[in-house]
Design an enzyme around this catalytic site. Structure first.
Site, mmCIF file in Angstrom:
data_model
loop_
_atom_site.group_PDB
_atom_site.id
_atom_site.type_symbol
_atom_site.label_atom_id
_atom_site.label_comp_id
_atom_site.label_asym_id
_atom_site.label_seq_id
_atom_site.Cartn_x
_atom_site.Cartn_y
_atom_site.Cartn_z
ATOM 1 N N ASP A 101 -10.691 -10.391 -16.343
ATOM 2 C CA ASP A 101 -11.277 -10.262 -15.005
ATOM 3 C C ASP A 101 -12.153 -9.014 -15.037
ATOM 4 O O ASP A 101 -11.655 -7.894 -14.955
ATOM 5 C CB ASP A 101 -10.204 -10.137 -13.926
ATOM 6 C CG ASP A 101 -10.788 -10.336 -12.527
ATOM 7 O OD1 ASP A 101 -12.022 -10.188 -12.378
ATOM 8 O OD2 ASP A 101 -10.035 -10.635 -11.588
ATOM 9 N N THR A 152 -14.373 -8.184 -5.882
ATOM 10 C CA THR A 152 -15.825 -8.083 -5.756
ATOM 11 C C THR A 152 -16.257 -7.911 -4.301
ATOM 12 O O THR A 152 -17.182 -7.152 -4.005
ATOM 13 C CB THR A 152 -16.513 -9.322 -6.357
ATOM 14 O OG1 THR A 152 -16.183 -9.412 -7.752
ATOM 15 C CG2 THR A 152 -18.028 -9.227 -6.230
ATOM 16 N N GLU A 167 -13.748 -14.721 -16.044
ATOM 17 C CA GLU A 167 -14.182 -15.195 -14.727
ATOM 18 C C GLU A 167 -15.668 -15.511 -14.704
ATOM 19 O O GLU A 167 -16.091 -16.466 -14.048
ATOM 20 C CB GLU A 167 -13.872 -14.137 -13.659
ATOM 21 C CG GLU A 167 -14.316 -14.566 -12.278
ATOM 22 C CD GLU A 167 -13.888 -13.615 -11.185
ATOM 23 O OE1 GLU A 167 -14.076 -13.964 -10.011
ATOM 24 O OE2 GLU A 167 -13.366 -12.534 -11.504
ATOM 25 N N LYS A 217 -2.813 -4.981 -5.805
ATOM 26 C CA LYS A 217 -1.562 -5.388 -5.164
ATOM 27 C C LYS A 217 -0.373 -5.267 -6.116
ATOM 28 O O LYS A 217 0.728 -4.882 -5.709
ATOM 29 C CB LYS A 217 -1.685 -6.811 -4.635
ATOM 30 C CG LYS A 217 -2.751 -6.988 -3.551
ATOM 31 C CD LYS A 217 -2.737 -8.399 -3.007
ATOM 32 C CE LYS A 217 -3.914 -8.658 -2.088
ATOM 33 N NZ LYS A 217 -5.145 -8.965 -2.821
ATOM 34 N N ASP A 237 -20.252 -7.179 -12.017
ATOM 35 C CA ASP A 237 -19.470 -8.266 -12.609
ATOM 36 C C ASP A 237 -20.039 -8.665 -13.961
ATOM 37 O O ASP A 237 -19.309 -8.810 -14.953
ATOM 38 C CB ASP A 237 -19.489 -9.493 -11.686
ATOM 39 C CG ASP A 237 -18.791 -9.270 -10.369
ATOM 40 O OD1 ASP A 237 -17.592 -9.569 -10.267
ATOM 41 O OD2 ASP A 237 -19.451 -8.815 -9.418
ATOM 42 N N SER A 287 -3.437 -10.473 0.752
ATOM 43 C CA SER A 287 -4.897 -10.409 0.782
ATOM 44 C C SER A 287 -5.383 -10.132 2.196
ATOM 45 O O SER A 287 -4.782 -10.592 3.178
ATOM 46 C CB SER A 287 -5.494 -11.725 0.289
ATOM 47 O OG SER A 287 -5.192 -11.928 -1.062
#
Length: 358
Positions: free
Chosen positions: A173, A178, A133, A271, A110, A241
């Site tokens: 993002d 993650t 983020e 998605k 990240d 999700s």
């Protein structure tokens, strides 16, 4: 003729002229030297480096160039994500909890992806607001430059289009999914960049680091992906999700029938790609994407832009457009579709809106 009684000699005239030249030299030598130095130090027109785009408030930003940099940023960030995962040096730790009480994780992937993506975009467009983020540590600044190269596929499909720099917000993002990343579920992981103009998503980039697939699109411009055309509205495949599958399944089956297929998956970018026609062997296909709880805008902005560019929709569960300005969260859940009657879908799922605020 000289005045009476005075006779000027040639030597005297020469001395007088030399004195005059000396005075003029002292008066103008500094000025002339300065102008000469300025000329020598100035670069000839067209030979110097161009100033960064959007380098000053009130300047203009070319969206085609911003798209090119966004694609490059997503790919560069993805390289860091892949390197960390394959080296198994995630250094995963908890960074907080979601509203539902689930633990949010943070990894080296990240942070390193965020650093690479943020500073590349910031160097190319310093006056543009960038929301990410992950927090950007000024002490860990990285010097990244863009050579102004625009890929051929973008050149072919997208025309230059300038907008005021102050109207632009970029959402990053650096590592979507993650949780799945830590579980080594690589197919769900993406890096994403979105460009919003006056709050409306107009550029979306979704990159899959482990397969090197990149989807990009620009509203009123073009894209390198297409919408799928085979749908069954009576028994749609709904992607949700992994953590929310139970909440959606009951209402979805009541609404669409027992043959409705529920697809649990990780990552908002994954998605959205499920709604498109993409050549990915590990990419599932779905007709509708539903999220029933609070979600951050950097998770959904890129997908929203891609869908808008292809004629699709992503709204709250009550059908409201999502604005990508102000706060970084979307309270109203979301429903996304393409080549379907989006309004009819919303009318079929009235009960899910209440769930989104829990």
């Amino acid at each position: 003729m000289a005045p009476m009684g005075i006779r000027l000699s040639p030597l005297g005239m020469a001395v007088f002229c030399l004195l005059g030249l000396g005075v003029l030299y002292h008066l103008y030598s500094g000025f002339l030297a300065g102008r000469f130095a300025f000329f020598m130090l100035s670069e000839p027109a067209g030979s110097g480096a161009e100033p960064p785009r959007g380098s000053a408030p009130g300047g203009a930003v070319d969206l085609r160039e911003l798209l090119a940099v966004s694609v490059l940023a997503a790919v560069r960030g993805g390289e860091e994500v892949k390197r960390v995962r394959e080296g198994n040096v995630l250094n995963a730790k908890a960074k907080g909890k979601t509203r539902e009480g689930a633990e949010e994780k943070l990894t080296s992937g990240d942070l390193l992806s965020n650093r690479r993506m943020f500073y590349l975009l910031k160097a190319a467009f310093p006056a543009v607001q960038i929301n990410s983020e992950e927090r950007v540590d000024a002490a860990d600044q990285e010097t990244v430059s863009w050579d102004h190269t625009i890929p051929e596929d973008i050149k072919e499909k997208i025309q230059p289009k300038e907008v005021p720099a102050e109207s632009v917000t970029v959402w990053i993002d650096p590592l979507d999914a993650t949780q799945e990343y830590t579980e080594d579920l690589r197919q769900y992981v993406t890096t994403m960049v979105c460009v919003a103009v006056n709050g409306k998503p107009v550029i979306g980039v979704i990159h899959k680091p482990f397969s090197a697939f990149t989807a990009w699109a620009m509203v009123d411009g073009g894209s390198n992906v297409k919408a799928r055309s085979s749908y069954n509205e009576k028994t749609p495949r709904i992607i949700v999700s992994r953590s929310h599958a139970g909440k959606v399944e009951q209402v979805a089956r009541q609404t669409f029938g027992n043959k409705t297929v529920i697809i649990p998956a990780g990552g908002a970018g994954y998605k959205v790609l499920a709604l498109l026609d993409v050549t990915e062997k590990n990419q599932e296909e779905a007709d509708v994407y539903i999220h029933v709880t609070y979600i951050k805008k950097w998770d959904i902005c890129a997908g929203n832009a891609v869908l808008r560019a292809l004629g699709g929709h992503m709204t709250t569960l009550t059908g409201e457009e999502i604005s990508y300005t102000g706060s970084d969260g979307n309270e109203g859940g979301l429903i996304a579709s393409i080549n379907m009657n989006h309004k009819a879908l919303i009318e079929k799922l009235p009960d899910l809106e209440k769930t989104s605020h829990k």
